[in-house]
Design a protein around this motif. Structure first.
Motif, short mmCIF file in Angstrom:
data_model
loop_
_atom_site.label_atom_id
_atom_site.label_comp_id
_atom_site.label_asym_id
_atom_site.label_seq_id
_atom_site.Cartn_x
_atom_site.Cartn_y
_atom_site.Cartn_z
N ALA A 103 35.72 15.04 44.56
CA ALA A 103 34.39 14.59 44.99
C ALA A 103 33.56 15.77 45.49
O ALA A 103 32.38 15.90 45.15
CB ALA A 103 34.53 13.54 46.09
N GLN A 104 34.19 16.62 46.30
CA GLN A 104 33.48 17.81 46.82
C GLN A 104 33.02 18.70 45.67
O GLN A 104 31.86 19.17 45.65
CB GLN A 104 34.40 18.58 47.75
N GLU A 105 33.90 18.93 44.72
CA GLU A 105 33.56 19.81 43.59
C GLU A 105 32.44 19.21 42.75
O GLU A 105 31.59 19.94 42.22
CB GLU A 105 34.80 20.06 42.73
N PHE A 106 32.41 17.88 42.62
CA PHE A 106 31.33 17.26 41.85
C PHE A 106 29.98 17.54 42.49
O PHE A 106 29.03 17.95 41.81
CB PHE A 106 31.54 15.74 41.71
N PHE A 107 29.88 17.33 43.79
CA PHE A 107 28.58 17.52 44.44
C PHE A 107 28.21 19.00 44.57
O PHE A 107 27.04 19.32 44.82
CB PHE A 107 28.57 16.84 45.81
N GLU A 108 29.17 19.90 44.37
CA GLU A 108 28.87 21.33 44.37
C GLU A 108 28.38 21.82 43.01
O GLU A 108 27.93 22.97 42.89
CB GLU A 108 30.11 22.13 44.80
N SER A 295 23.24 20.23 61.15
CA SER A 295 23.81 21.48 60.63
C SER A 295 24.99 21.28 59.67
O SER A 295 25.39 22.21 58.99
CB SER A 295 24.27 22.36 61.79
N LYS A 296 25.53 20.06 59.63
CA LYS A 296 26.72 19.83 58.82
C LYS A 296 26.49 18.77 57.75
O LYS A 296 25.79 17.79 57.98
CB LYS A 296 27.89 19.38 59.71
N GLU A 297 27.09 18.99 56.59
CA GLU A 297 27.08 17.96 55.55
C GLU A 297 28.21 16.97 55.82
O GLU A 297 29.13 17.24 56.60
CB GLU A 297 27.26 18.60 54.17
N ARG A 298 28.13 15.81 55.18
CA ARG A 298 29.20 14.81 55.27
C ARG A 298 29.38 14.20 53.89
O ARG A 298 28.41 13.96 53.16
CB ARG A 298 28.85 13.73 56.28
N LEU A 299 30.63 13.95 53.52
CA LEU A 299 30.96 13.34 52.24
C LEU A 299 31.97 12.23 52.49
O LEU A 299 32.96 12.41 53.20
CB LEU A 299 31.56 14.40 51.30
N SER A 300 31.70 11.05 51.94
CA SER A 300 32.63 9.92 52.08
C SER A 300 32.88 9.30 50.71
O SER A 300 32.02 9.33 49.83
CB SER A 300 32.10 8.87 53.06
N ILE A 301 34.07 8.71 50.56
CA ILE A 301 34.46 8.03 49.32
C ILE A 301 34.74 6.58 49.68
O ILE A 301 35.65 6.28 50.46
CB ILE A 301 35.70 8.69 48.70
#
Length: 355
Positions: A103-108, A295-301
């Motif tokens: 998921a992280q790699e997709f949004f990058e 200052s921080k991103e957040r990613l949830s599945i």
């Protein structure tokens, strides 16, 4: 330029700019369309950090020696909160780690690559945003990709990213793991409700499982926006996996927004409106929302879990055969979804199914 098609219902979403790309511009102020109307939130009380959501241990629930006490905790959490954190859930560390990484790699990925999987008119699947039905609508400070995973015939690979390279196989494997957790949890919820009908939980073995990955970039004015608007989930049960330690999920409890602090190794479980209906209102589907960070991103599945399409949505017969009147009508799952997709977001959907 061609004329923009107007959404016919909530299964449509108008295209809007990527919030992730906006954040990369290092803005000092939020564009007006993202600024919330604070009058609408005037009744809300500031976040209360003195309370924490219940913590449930699935290993204790499955152990005969500790089951009775933990089952009481589960029943209370579903009844009074509608949301809890689950530990020892059985999804392997490897499965969780792989899903987070993909998921992280997709949004990058560059925007041009992500847009290969962008939503199309009349469909919520793919990369984009949800429920944007007018050009005047306030926007949320998040991007997402939404995919139907199970059953297999629901998959539309037209929207499934081929990059990162292991995205597809990782998502399929992770969702199968989550399905096992859901079937176990719903079986235990049936025990808490003192239901004997095995169909109450077996219907999730062949149920529908959709996954939404939410990306919340840093925001220059986090107090003026919302990551996801306050809502109650329409499905049966929701499992949320945090991809870091940045909190953002809030649940409404007794008029206060409670911040859900991420716990390493835990999955957040949320009761959906189908479960509230099937429990005849005993279990609650709570309002919840997402806030963002400066200052921080957040990613949830997030995995949205539904019973099998052949299973009617209505109060369990055992609950109403005891003389308690049903609070809700009984409809097919297809009718239930049709009613939601043609409803107004401003009106609590579950109210339309009450007698």
């Amino acid at each position: 330029m061609g004329e923009v098609q107007v959404p016919e219902n909530l299964e449509w979403s108008l295209p809007v700019p990527s919030v992730q790309e906006l954040a990369l511009q290092h803005l000092h102020a939020v564009p007006p369309r993202y600024i919330r109307d604070h009058d609408a939130d005037a009744h809300e009380i500031i976040t209360d950090q003195s309370l924490s959501v219940p913590l449930i241990d699935l290993a204790k629930l499955l152990n005969q020696d500790s089951q009775a006490m933990e089952l009481q905790k589960l029943h209370s959490a579903c009844k009074h909160w509608g949301l809890f954190q689950l530990i020892n859930h059985g999804v392997s560390d490897e499965s969780v780690r792989n899903m987070r990484d993909q998921a992280q790699e997709f949004f990058e990925l560059p925007l041009q690559e992500k847009e290969r999987w962008v939503q199309k008119p009349g469909n919520l699947e793919g990369y984009g945003h949800s429920f944007i039905t007018s050009e005047q609508q306030k926007l949320e400070w998040s991007d997402m990709i939404f995919l139907k995973v199970l059953p297999a015939q629901n998959k539309n690979l037209e929207f499934w990213p081929q990059k990162p390279l292991k995205f597809r196989e990782t998502l399929e494997s992770y969702t199968e793991d989550v399905k096992g957790v859901v079937v176990s949890l719903v079986r235990l919820m049936a025990m808490g409700l003192q239901l004997q009908d095995k169909e109450f939980y077996k219907t999730y073995q062949q149920g529908r499982y959709d996954v939404r990955m939410n990306f919340y970039p840093p925001c220059p004015e986090p107090e003026r926006v919302v990551g996801v608007n306050a809502h109650a989930d329409i499905n049966g049960i929701t499992l949320l996996l945090e991809c870091g330690d940045t909190p953002g999920l809030q649940v409404l409890k007794d008029g206060k927004w409670i911040l859900v602090q991420p716990i390493d190794g835990a999955i957040v479980v949320d009761i959906g409106q189908i479960m509230e209906i099937m429990s005849n209102g005993i279990y609650k589907s709570p309002l919840h929302r997402a806030v963002v960070n400066k200052s921080k991103e957040r990613l949830s599945i997030v995995t949205f879990c539904y019973p099998n399409s052949s299973h009617d949505i209505g109060p369990a017969k055992e609950l109403i055969n005891s003389g308690i009147p049903p609070l809700y009508k009984t409809v097919s799952l297809d009718e239930y979804l049709h009613l939601f997709l043609n409803s107004k977001l401003e009106v609590p959907f579950i109210e339309s199914l009450k007698f």
